[in-house]
Enzyme design. Structure first.
Site, PDB file in Angstrom:
ATOM      1  N   TYR A 248       0.834  -1.208   0.000  1.00 26.63           N
ATOM      2  CA  TYR A 248       0.000   0.000   0.000  1.00 26.63           C
ATOM      3  C   TYR A 248       0.870   1.260   0.000  1.00 26.63           C
ATOM      4  O   TYR A 248       1.983   1.273   0.534  1.00 26.63           O
ATOM      5  CB  TYR A 248      -0.911   0.008   1.234  1.00 26.63           C
ATOM      6  CG  TYR A 248      -2.127  -0.874   1.084  1.00 26.63           C
ATOM      7  CD1 TYR A 248      -3.300  -0.389   0.517  1.00 26.63           C
ATOM      8  CD2 TYR A 248      -2.097  -2.200   1.506  1.00 26.63           C
ATOM      9  CE1 TYR A 248      -4.420  -1.200   0.375  1.00 26.63           C
ATOM     10  CE2 TYR A 248      -3.206  -3.020   1.364  1.00 26.63           C
ATOM     11  CZ  TYR A 248      -4.367  -2.506   0.797  1.00 26.63           C
ATOM     12  OH  TYR A 248      -5.459  -3.315   0.640  1.00 26.63           O
ATOM     13  N   ALA A 272       4.779  -4.938   8.686  1.00 26.78           N
ATOM     14  CA  ALA A 272       4.048  -5.272   7.457  1.00 26.78           C
ATOM     15  C   ALA A 272       4.870  -4.982   6.211  1.00 26.78           C
ATOM     16  O   ALA A 272       4.653  -5.591   5.159  1.00 26.78           O
ATOM     17  CB  ALA A 272       2.733  -4.505   7.410  1.00 26.78           C
ATOM     18  N   GLY A 276       5.815  -7.183   2.497  1.00 25.66           N
ATOM     19  CA  GLY A 276       5.426  -6.596   1.219  1.00 25.66           C
ATOM     20  C   GLY A 276       3.991  -6.126   1.202  1.00 25.66           C
ATOM     21  O   GLY A 276       3.434  -5.841   0.145  1.00 25.66           O
ATOM     22  N   LYS A 277       3.381  -6.017   2.391  1.00 26.96           N
ATOM     23  CA  LYS A 277       1.995  -5.567   2.472  1.00 26.96           C
ATOM     24  C   LYS A 277       1.901  -4.048   2.499  1.00 26.96           C
ATOM     25  O   LYS A 277       0.924  -3.464   2.020  1.00 26.96           O
ATOM     26  CB  LYS A 277       1.322  -6.155   3.715  1.00 26.96           C
ATOM     27  CG  LYS A 277       1.245  -7.677   3.714  1.00 26.96           C
ATOM     28  CD  LYS A 277       0.701  -8.207   5.041  1.00 26.96           C
ATOM     29  CE  LYS A 277       0.627  -9.725   5.045  1.00 26.96           C
ATOM     30  NZ  LYS A 277       0.129 -10.258   6.346  1.00 26.96           N
ATOM     31  N   VAL A 278       2.888  -3.411   3.087  1.00 22.22           N
ATOM     32  CA  VAL A 278       2.993  -1.957   3.102  1.00 22.22           C
ATOM     33  C   VAL A 278       4.231  -1.590   2.302  1.00 22.22           C
ATOM     34  O   VAL A 278       5.306  -2.169   2.501  1.00 22.22           O
ATOM     35  CB  VAL A 278       3.107  -1.410   4.540  1.00 22.22           C
ATOM     36  CG1 VAL A 278       3.349   0.102   4.536  1.00 22.22           C
ATOM     37  CG2 VAL A 278       1.847  -1.743   5.328  1.00 22.22           C
TER      38      VAL A 278
END
Length: 312
Positions: A248, A272, A276-278
């Site tokens: 994100y 996070a 690789g989520k943020v």
């Protein structure tokens, strides 16, 4: 040592945004909530797809209209929530209400009076009768030969509600999908299961995934607002794992939990990034605060900013 503290000044005629801007030069939670407002304002750009993860008892606590207004005001493009919050939304939409009580109440006495307690909120059990009747009515109206996704199910419920302040009704009218991946962990799911004991209702729990992942792929930029953690937080964040986006672009989390236990609600947004989520360069802030305090303040401040921009 270059970024020195700017001490806040509080004046009697201040607006909410004027107060938030005074907090911008402060540290601790004050500085974080000011940063969250800046990020929330940036997320209102036309090319940002905004995801909202809603956990905790936000509807019983009185945040129903805040969430509904955020949907109608364009702050939420995708809502991921617990079944419980939608249960309480439907209760309000079908004539029930939540009452201020006390966390020190005699719970055995409350049980005898058919009153359920959520910290200092009381809820009369009789309201579940109307809720269950409404849900059974919705299920009877659904096509027994069609395979529905969970978001389809939420849309059908929202369409059936007349209350304009309802979260589900607002989402239905605004075309905002409501994903509820753990719907079976709620009265909505329990009543659906009861309905299937005598009738046919086909719901595919995986059907939402393509639509959700497609939204992530198609988005130019993405932002996430996370209230608490649990399933809604992970469901929002994990979407990025199967896209080439790298996480994100904007993330705000409001939580009261700590990171040391390893639980998701307290897990930091920096953690996070390792998944690789943020995104590596994302603008992100974790506000350690009761969301019933932080979220209304943030919304009021950013509404004020956007209103001034429109006026200009």
């Amino acid at each position: 040592m270059e970024n020195r503290i700017r001490h806040a000044e509080v004046r009697g005629t201040m607006t909410v945004d004027e107060l938030i801007r005074q907090l911008d030069g402060c540290a601790f939670g004050a500085g974080r909530i000011a940063k969250a407002c800046d990020i929330l304002e940036k997320m209102q750009a036309d090319d940002v797809t905004k995801f909202f993860g809603l956990s905790g008892a936000m509807v019983p606590a009185g945040m129903r209209n805040v969430i509904s207004d955020m949907i109608r005001g364009g702050y939420i493009d995708v809502l991921v929530t617990t079944g419980a919050n939608m249960v309480h939304d439907i209760i309000e939409a079908t004539g029930g209400y939540h009452a201020k009580g006390s966390e020190n109440a005699d719970d055995i006495a409350l049980k005898g009076q058919h009153i359920n307690r959520i910290y200092d909120v009381f809820l009369n059990e009789e309201y579940f009768t109307s809720l269950e009747s409404k849900l059974q009515e919705v299920y009877r109206g659904m096509d027994e030969n069609k395979v529905y996704s969970i978001s389809d199910l939420m849309r059908e419920i929202g369409k059936s509600l007349d209350d304009k302040r309802s979260i589900l009704r607002s989402a239905y009218e605004m075309g905002v999908p409501v994903y509820c991946p753990a719907v079976q962990d709620s009265i909505i799911g329990l009543q659906a299961w009861l309905y299937t004991q005598t009738s046919r209702l086909r719901v595919d729990a995986f059907k939402d995934m393509r639509e959700l992942i497609d939204r992530c792929y198609d988005a130019k930029r993405t932002g996430a607002i996370l209230i608490g953690g649990g399933v809604p937080k992970n469901y929002v964040l994990q979407c990025m794992l199967v896209t080439p986006r790298g996480g994100y672009d904007y993330v705000i989390q409001i939580t009261m939990d700590r990171a040391e236990t390893g639980g998701l609600s307290g897990a930091t947004l920096d953690e996070a990034r390792s998944w690789g989520k943020v995104g590596e360069n994302a603008e992100a802030v974790q506000v350690i605060c009761d969301a019933t305090i932080a979220l209304p303040l943030m919304l009021a401040a950013v509404n004020e900013r956007l209103s001034k921009k429109k006026g200009d």
